[in-house]
Design a protein around this motif. Structure first.
Motif, PDB file in Angstrom:
ATOM      1  N   PRO A 123       0.417  -1.025   0.053  1.00  0.00           N
ATOM      2  CA  PRO A 123       0.071  -0.273   0.112  1.00  0.00           C
ATOM      3  C   PRO A 123       0.425   1.875  -0.066  1.00  0.00           C
ATOM      4  CG  PRO A 123      -0.804  -1.477   1.226  1.00  0.00           C
ATOM      5  CD  PRO A 123       0.543  -1.729   0.784  1.00  0.00           C
ATOM      6  N   PHE A 124       2.350   1.485   0.886  1.00  0.00           N
ATOM      7  CA  PHE A 124       2.837   2.336   0.809  1.00  0.00           C
ATOM      8  C   PHE A 124       3.737   2.807  -0.563  1.00  0.00           C
ATOM      9  CE2 PHE A 124       6.424   4.836   1.463  1.00  0.00           C
ATOM     10  CZ  PHE A 124       6.593   5.900   2.023  1.00  0.00           C
ATOM     11  N   ARG A 125       3.793   2.282  -1.149  1.00  0.00           N
ATOM     12  CA  ARG A 125       4.603   1.937  -2.547  1.00  0.00           C
ATOM     13  C   ARG A 125       3.611   2.417  -3.073  1.00  0.00           C
ATOM     14  NH1 ARG A 125       7.077  -3.200  -1.483  1.00  0.00           N
ATOM     15  NH2 ARG A 125       5.268  -4.378  -2.723  1.00  0.00           N
ATOM     16  N   ARG A 126       2.274   1.768  -3.621  1.00  0.00           N
ATOM     17  CA  ARG A 126       1.441   2.155  -4.577  1.00  0.00           C
ATOM     18  C   ARG A 126       0.820   3.440  -3.766  1.00  0.00           C
ATOM     19  NH1 ARG A 126      -2.529  -0.991  -2.800  1.00  0.00           N
ATOM     20  NH2 ARG A 126      -1.593  -2.645  -3.962  1.00  0.00           N
ATOM     21  N   HIS A 127       0.446   4.165  -2.715  1.00  0.00           N
ATOM     22  CA  HIS A 127       0.070   5.392  -2.616  1.00  0.00           C
ATOM     23  C   HIS A 127       1.109   6.593  -3.013  1.00  0.00           C
ATOM     24  CE1 HIS A 127      -2.552   3.948   0.746  1.00  0.00           C
ATOM     25  NE2 HIS A 127      -2.729   3.649  -0.354  1.00  0.00           N
ATOM     26  N   HIS A 128       2.558   5.774  -2.928  1.00  0.00           N
ATOM     27  CA  HIS A 128       3.305   7.127  -2.853  1.00  0.00           C
ATOM     28  C   HIS A 128       3.459   7.363  -4.812  1.00  0.00           C
ATOM     29  CE1 HIS A 128       8.447   7.916  -3.971  1.00  0.00           C
ATOM     30  NE2 HIS A 128       7.780   8.696  -2.610  1.00  0.00           N
ATOM     31  N   GLY A 129       3.876   5.577  -5.347  1.00  0.00           N
ATOM     32  CA  GLY A 129       3.761   6.357  -7.100  1.00  0.00           C
ATOM     33  C   GLY A 129       2.457   6.829  -7.335  1.00  0.00           C
ATOM     34  N   GLN A 130       0.939   6.445  -6.609  1.00  0.00           N
ATOM     35  CA  GLN A 130       0.182   7.930  -6.943  1.00  0.00           C
ATOM     36  C   GLN A 130       0.398   9.033  -6.631  1.00  0.00           C
ATOM     37  OE1 GLN A 130      -2.963   5.184  -4.881  1.00  0.00           O
ATOM     38  NE2 GLN A 130      -4.711   5.184  -6.276  1.00  0.00           N
ATOM     39  N   ILE A 131       1.242   9.455  -5.743  1.00  0.00           N
ATOM     40  CA  ILE A 131       0.824  10.651  -5.483  1.00  0.00           C
ATOM     41  C   ILE A 131       2.150  11.484  -6.066  1.00  0.00           C
ATOM     42  CG2 ILE A 131       1.785  12.064  -3.292  1.00  0.00           C
ATOM     43  CD1 ILE A 131       0.712  10.749  -1.602  1.00  0.00           C
ATOM     44  N   VAL A 132       3.160  10.675  -6.664  1.00  0.00           N
ATOM     45  CA  VAL A 132       4.171  10.888  -7.084  1.00  0.00           C
ATOM     46  C   VAL A 132       3.563  11.372  -9.307  1.00  0.00           C
ATOM     47  CG1 VAL A 132       6.099  10.355  -9.069  1.00  0.00           C
ATOM     48  CG2 VAL A 132       6.614   9.717  -6.198  1.00  0.00           C
ATOM     49  N   ASP A 133       2.678  11.189  -9.472  1.00  0.00           N
ATOM     50  CA  ASP A 133       2.408  11.195 -10.716  1.00  0.00           C
ATOM     51  C   ASP A 133       1.263  12.050 -10.619  1.00  0.00           C
ATOM     52  OD1 ASP A 133       2.957   8.768 -11.830  1.00  0.00           O
ATOM     53  OD2 ASP A 133       1.591   7.588 -11.518  1.00  0.00           O
ATOM     54  N   TYR A 146      10.260  13.008  -3.920  1.00  0.00           N
ATOM     55  CA  TYR A 146      10.449  13.812  -2.057  1.00  0.00           C
ATOM     56  C   TYR A 146       9.324  14.452  -2.119  1.00  0.00           C
ATOM     57  CZ  TYR A 146      12.652  16.661   1.434  1.00  0.00           C
ATOM     58  OH  TYR A 146      12.923  16.603   2.995  1.00  0.00           O
ATOM     59  N   VAL A 147       8.467  15.554  -2.386  1.00  0.00           N
ATOM     60  CA  VAL A 147       6.891  15.773  -2.220  1.00  0.00           C
ATOM     61  C   VAL A 147       6.361  14.535  -1.706  1.00  0.00           C
ATOM     62  CG1 VAL A 147       5.330  16.992  -2.966  1.00  0.00           C
ATOM     63  CG2 VAL A 147       7.301  17.832  -3.377  1.00  0.00           C
TER      64      VAL A 147
END
Length: 212
Positions: A123-133, A146-147
């Protein structure tokens, strides 16, 4: 003909077990949660619960993952109806706050069991990727990875629980704080675009006024 019926029964039992676990958590908290109690609440055999989840941590992570899947489905529906990157990021962060609130007791347990485990979880990796996009779309000049790390820190279970219990902040206050961050990202990008246009205009004016 028998196998599909068994699979459907298994799926129904899984939902019944997870719903029963949620009811027990809401009523009595995690300390009273046991697989035996969940089986009784769900109206299924104890063996059914143990075969599917094996132990209490297995049930906890299944609850977290099930809630994560619900969150992703809800966000996918919102995302399709919200074209602007700023509003999609805002909706995602608000949804994350609601997700952490719903899973707070479970996430605190997971954090206590493996403090760094969150950063390696799916879940963390998924959330990180979604926010990055979303950040890359909203503010292309920002360091999106970083954001994303900074934003996800707001959902650290211990910090989130401290804000809710010790500081007495409600969920709306947390969401308003996230809104300030999103607005700042958008404003910084708008300002950068404005400066770029001004520089381009100045250069163009200079060339126009130069002698031919």
């Amino acid at each position: 003909m028998t196998a599909p019926t068994e699979r459907a029964d298994a799926a129904r039992n899984r939902l019944r077990i997870l719903d029963a676990a949620r009811r027990l958590l809401a009523a009595d908290g995690f300390a009273e949660l046991s697989l035996d109690a969940v089986a009784k609440e769900a109206g299924v055999g104890v063996g059914t619960v143990y075969r599917r989840f094996r132990d209490r941590p297995g049930l906890v992570y299944a609850l977290i993952e099930d809630n994560e899947n619900r969150f992703q489905e809800a966000f996918a529906r919102r995302e399709g109806a919200t074209p602007a990157a700023r509003e999609r990021l805002r909706a995602f962060l608000h949804g994350m706050a609601e997700l952490v609130e719903e899973n707070r007791a479970l996430l605190l347990l997971a954090e206590a069991s493996a403090p760094a485990g969150r950063y390696h979880s799916a879940p963390f990796r998924r959330h990180h990727g979604q926010i990055v996009d979303l950040v890359a779309e909203l503010a292309p000049g920002a360091d999106a990875a970083y954001v994303a790390d900074l934003l996800l820190m707001a959902y650290t279970p211990g910090l989130f629980d401290f804000q809710r219990t010790e500081r007495g902040w409600d969920l709306d206050r947390i969401k308003r704080g996230l809104d300030v961050f999103v607005a700042g990202l958008g404003a910084a990008e708008d300002e950068g675009k404005g400066e770029g246009n001004a520089e381009g205009k100045g250069e163009g004016e200079g060339r126009t006024s130069s002698p031919g």
